[in-house]
Every structure is written in C-alpha cells, then in structure tokens.
Design an enzyme around this catalytic site. Sequence first.
Site, short mmCIF file in Angstrom:
data_model
loop_
_atom_site.label_atom_id
_atom_site.label_comp_id
_atom_site.label_asym_id
_atom_site.label_seq_id
_atom_site.Cartn_x
_atom_site.Cartn_y
_atom_site.Cartn_z
N LYS A 80 61.27 -45.40 101.62
CA LYS A 80 60.64 -45.18 100.68
C LYS A 80 61.04 -44.91 98.98
O LYS A 80 62.27 -44.68 98.96
CB LYS A 80 59.86 -43.70 100.90
CG LYS A 80 58.88 -43.07 100.12
CD LYS A 80 58.46 -41.63 100.67
CE LYS A 80 57.22 -41.24 99.65
NZ LYS A 80 56.80 -39.63 100.03
N SER A 160 51.99 -38.68 100.50
CA SER A 160 52.35 -39.83 99.77
C SER A 160 53.19 -41.17 100.13
O SER A 160 53.23 -41.91 99.68
CB SER A 160 53.47 -39.23 98.71
OG SER A 160 54.43 -38.59 99.36
N SER A 184 53.43 -35.03 103.58
CA SER A 184 53.33 -36.42 103.16
C SER A 184 54.03 -37.40 104.09
O SER A 184 54.04 -38.59 103.91
CB SER A 184 54.11 -36.61 101.72
OG SER A 184 53.26 -36.07 100.77
#
Length: 494
Positions: A80, A160, A184
């Site tokens: 990420k 997210s 998330s």
Amino acid sequence: MTNLTDLGVAAIRDGVKAGEFTAVEVAEAFNANVAAAQDALNAFIVATPEAAIEAAKATDAKRAAGEDLGRMGGVPIGMKDLFATFDVQTTAASHILEGFKPQYESTVSQNLWNAGAGMLGKLNLDQFAMGSSNETSHFGNVVSPWRKQGSNAPLAPGGSSGGSSAAVAARLAPAATGTDTGGSIRQPAAFTGITGIKPTYGRCSRWGVVAFASSLDQAGPMARDTRDCAIMLGAMAGFDPKDATSLDMPVPDWEALLSSDLSGKTVGIPREYRMDGMDAEIVALWDQGVAWLKDAGAKVVDISLPHTKYALPTYYIIAPAEASSNLARYDGVRYGLRDLPEGANLQDMYAATRAAGFGDEVKRRILIGTYVLSAGFYDAYYTQAQKVRTLISQDFAKAFEQCDVILAPTTPTPAFALGENVDDPLSMYLNDVFSVPASLAGLPAMSVPAGLSKDGLPLGLQIIGKAFDEEGVLNAGLALEQRAQFTASPDKWW
C-alpha cells in the site's frame, strides 16, 4: 503446471521451498498480471517488477545454497502506498507527495523483505487513507474486479485499501499490506471477497507509515484466506523502539496456532449492531455465521455494546482532529509539492501548496479537525469524543467478560457503484458503521468472505477479539472460512 497466480502465500512459499517452481517464475507471472490489468483496474500507483525479480532471485539463490528462505520466501506482494519504501515513490495517493522518494524503509515493509517477500509495486488508495471507496486518490480511482450480475457498471473496491483489495481479488498479488484506521482493511476485504485482519493497536509498527490518525492507524495483511493472513501478520508484527506505541510483546506463531475447533469458546452477538434498514442479505448471512460457529463447537450469547450508536460520530471527531495535526507538516518547505506564486510570502506559499496538493476529502477532514480542536470547541467536541471513546472501550471490556470473540457483519451493504456516494460524505462515512467501534477500542478484528449477494457480489463477516488475542480472531475466522467454503472469484473482464 498450476497457474501460479492462483496460488496464495502458503502455497507459493511451500512450492518454492519444495522446488516445484522457482521464485522467479512466480514473480514473472504476477508481474505479467499487474501489467495486463493496470489500465482497467488502476490498482497500482507504481509497479516495481525489477524489485520483485530481484527478491525472487535472492530466494532462489538461498534455496540452491540450502539456506532458510524465511516466512515469506518467494512470495511477491503489493505494498500500500502509505508505507515508505526506500528510493521508490511514496505518495499516500496525494499530489502533495507526488515524486517523493524516501531515503528510508518503513519497519513493516523492512520486516517483510527480511522474511523473503518481494515487492510488485505500490498500491493505490484513498488520499492519505481518507475514504471508503478509493475515489479520493489523486491518481484516479481503483476499479473493483467484481461486477454485478448483468451489469458492467464499475464498482468501488472499498477504501482506503482499495488497491490492495482489488489486487488480491484480481490475482495481481497473492497478498498485500493494508492499513486500518476505521475499517480500511476490513471493508475493502468484504467488498472484494478476500480476507483481511486489523491486529491489536501497536502490534505492527507505525514507523515509516504516512500518518492519518495516530491513535487509530494500524497496519495489517490482506490475502486470500486466513492462513495466508496469519503467515503475513507474523512477518509484519513485532516490537519497534522507533514507534512509541509499539507493543513490546513476543509475536506468536499464528500459523502454527491455527485451529477451527471452537469447543469451549463463547461468541458474542451485539444486539446494537442489528440496525434499522440493514440489508436483509447481510442479516441472513450474520444468522448463518452464528450457525457456522455453533457447528464449530462455540457457544453463542447475546451481548450489549450500548455506546455503539456514538462510535461513528466519535470517530469522525477524533480521526479528523489527529489528521489536521499530522497533515500540518505538508507545507511545501521540506519535501513534496511546492506552489510558490510570484511575489508570495511564506504564508501564501503554505496556502497555495495545500490548496493545490490536498484533495477535497482531505481538506474536509482537516477543516473538521481544526474546528473541533479550536479554542471555543475543544471541550465541546474533542474532549467529549475522547470520553465516549473510553466508554466504547469499556463496553467491549464488559462484553468480553461473557465471550471470547464477537461476530458481526463487516459492512452494512455489498459493494456500491463508483460515483454512487461520492457527493454524499455522510452516506460514505456510514460504510464504517460496523468497523469503527473495534478501531476506537484498538482491538483485533478481521473480515472473512462468507457469501454472495443476490447480485453475485461478495459479503463479509467480521470477528472482533480481545486485545492481543489475534489467535482467537484467526481461529474463529478459520472456522467461518471452512464452513462458508467461499471460492467465488470475479469473472475476468479486464
């Protein structure tokens, strides 16, 4: 030979170790999938095929020399783009950090490389991890690999960690790192039919992770199944003296401790999570989850978490408050974007840089956070929210006197269409209604794919555990996984 990109972490690690295929063959297969899907899914901000091959070659050389390959030996993963990676662009999906190449490595990513993993690239996300649909990224939204039956409308992969969830679901990576501030990891995992766990706050170091809300942010793995999450979490976790909130505790071997026998365990069902207007399919799946855990040997009891209804407003005071403080460092002076209008003074540069660099959702949360921390409203909002947070933690502590883990839905609905909630922040925030309470209390929680909606979209169930009891959460997740037998994957359209 098996299609290598259909294999998960455990299968790749064991196959490389046994000599069934090489780590380089695995990296090449995933690199090809990443390249082929990028235009359609936009899951990666930066692909790093050379890094994946380099790590794979090192693993193959270790195997040839008879050396230990490590917990993640030969496994390429997605990272990420919130984790600092040495000399590889790290942006938090924001224009204000575009082009920033850290000269250091985050603790979590370094732990993974030390365990033998390789990096396929940096994954897209909501800007500064603020969002539930991956539509706030400066680099364009991620598109879910899933489609509703009979529809080609693009769906949100969750947020997210939407790039992470899309990459794992679409077989672009066997696993990926995520971060979870209010859901998330769990919400995108539920939306895309994969597994993800947010460990206890402090279990994984936050050092080198771009900060959103420091008392909530926690890194965790996203993968195909519970075993893969257990393996990867074991590689990611550990005490870090560079992070003042890091837990100075031994890291259990969660993979070795996996057991789906829940005999002697008690599962709590929070009555406050049965909310008005809940999707009937979610309710039915929750009831099915109760039956599955009973089948695994668990006793089921009703519990109360009376302050649940205050969790969402509490979160949306505390998280923006911490964000407004954390994001004050982006000023155009030291790194990242600098917008310097002609004849501007320092204050003008700050304003111009932030106006150009931050997206609308990030600005919205900075404004909310600055407001609730301001002199006239600090006690009315921020202090009150911290008190309610304590009450929410106490609710969980009392509930865990009656049960070992809690079963709840992960999300109130299946994945929604891109653009559906983008103009309605409150509807977007409601996606976190089941995930936020565990985050406020710092508890471990995971989402397991458990079924499909009538439209053919994945639905997830959530297990919440006591602090430091990732073992209990993973074992209950494994019990659900074995009974749900979720094997669906998106039809390849990209």
